[in-house]
Motif scaffolding. Sequence first.
Motif, PDB file in Angstrom:
ATOM      1  N   THR A 164      52.481  76.902  23.851  1.00 52.77           N
ATOM      2  CA  THR A 164      53.694  76.338  23.297  1.00 52.77           C
ATOM      3  C   THR A 164      53.876  74.906  23.781  1.00 52.77           C
ATOM      4  N   GLU A 165      54.536  74.102  22.988  1.00 56.49           N
ATOM      5  CA  GLU A 165      54.829  72.729  23.393  1.00 56.49           C
ATOM      6  C   GLU A 165      55.988  72.681  24.378  1.00 56.49           C
ATOM      7  N   GLU A 169      60.041  78.058  26.568  1.00 54.47           N
ATOM      8  CA  GLU A 169      59.886  79.213  25.691  1.00 54.47           C
ATOM      9  C   GLU A 169      59.151  80.360  26.382  1.00 54.47           C
ATOM     10  N   ASN A 170      58.381  80.032  27.420  1.00 59.34           N
ATOM     11  CA  ASN A 170      57.634  81.067  28.131  1.00 59.34           C
ATOM     12  C   ASN A 170      58.380  81.644  29.330  1.00 59.34           C
TER      13      ASN A 170
END
Length: 231
Positions: A164-165, A169-170
């Motif tokens: 993910t950029e 989000e992680n």
Amino acid sequence: MIRENLEAVKKFMADSGRKAGRDPGEVTLIAVSKTKPVSSLGEAYDTGIRDFGENKVQELLDKMQELPSDIRWHMIGHLQRNKVKYIVGKVALIHSVDSLRLAEEISREAMKQKTETDILIEVNVAGEASKYGVSVEEAPVLVSRIAVLPAVHIRGLMTIAPFTEDAEENRPYFRRLKQLSVDIGQKNIDNVSMDILSMGMTGDYSVAIEEGATCVRVGTGIFGERRGIEL
């Protein structure tokens, strides 16, 4: 370049640890050296790095022959059962155990070689079809089954979070793996310790450290880009 990159990575690691109220010394940096030449590993070694992670058995063995014997090698890629015999007794830790059959093969080979092998259970926290690893729900059962095998010691859990950029989000995946490790640890299963949490790579290791990682696996951040793919 490698020396400067390592200094930057270590600073980010220390900053992330302090942000979470952790001692920076609690987190081990594993230099992911797959596809990199021995000369690059030598540069990292000269800065004090002793933990290197490889994805392929043959590449690990080839590099092991050319580099100092005090290096701690980590098998972080998918491991086929027919390759187990080549690395048991040679690596410090196998991060990618995701089935009972693989663990049984590691146990058999370790007994054959009269050695002990430390492993991590790979958990596919995000449930990505393209990734290996047992599900969060299945992990406790797998741990209990592997725990009875001789010459194999479960030291914790590992995950590969989605690419993910935005590292944020992680965070939920890292948080969930940490909670899973706590839940399993509270079961007090013989031959199982949850003192290692291998999570976080170049794009998200800072967040992983904030969520409890004890090992981060950094490749691109140390050695530079590899054909446009981030490690």
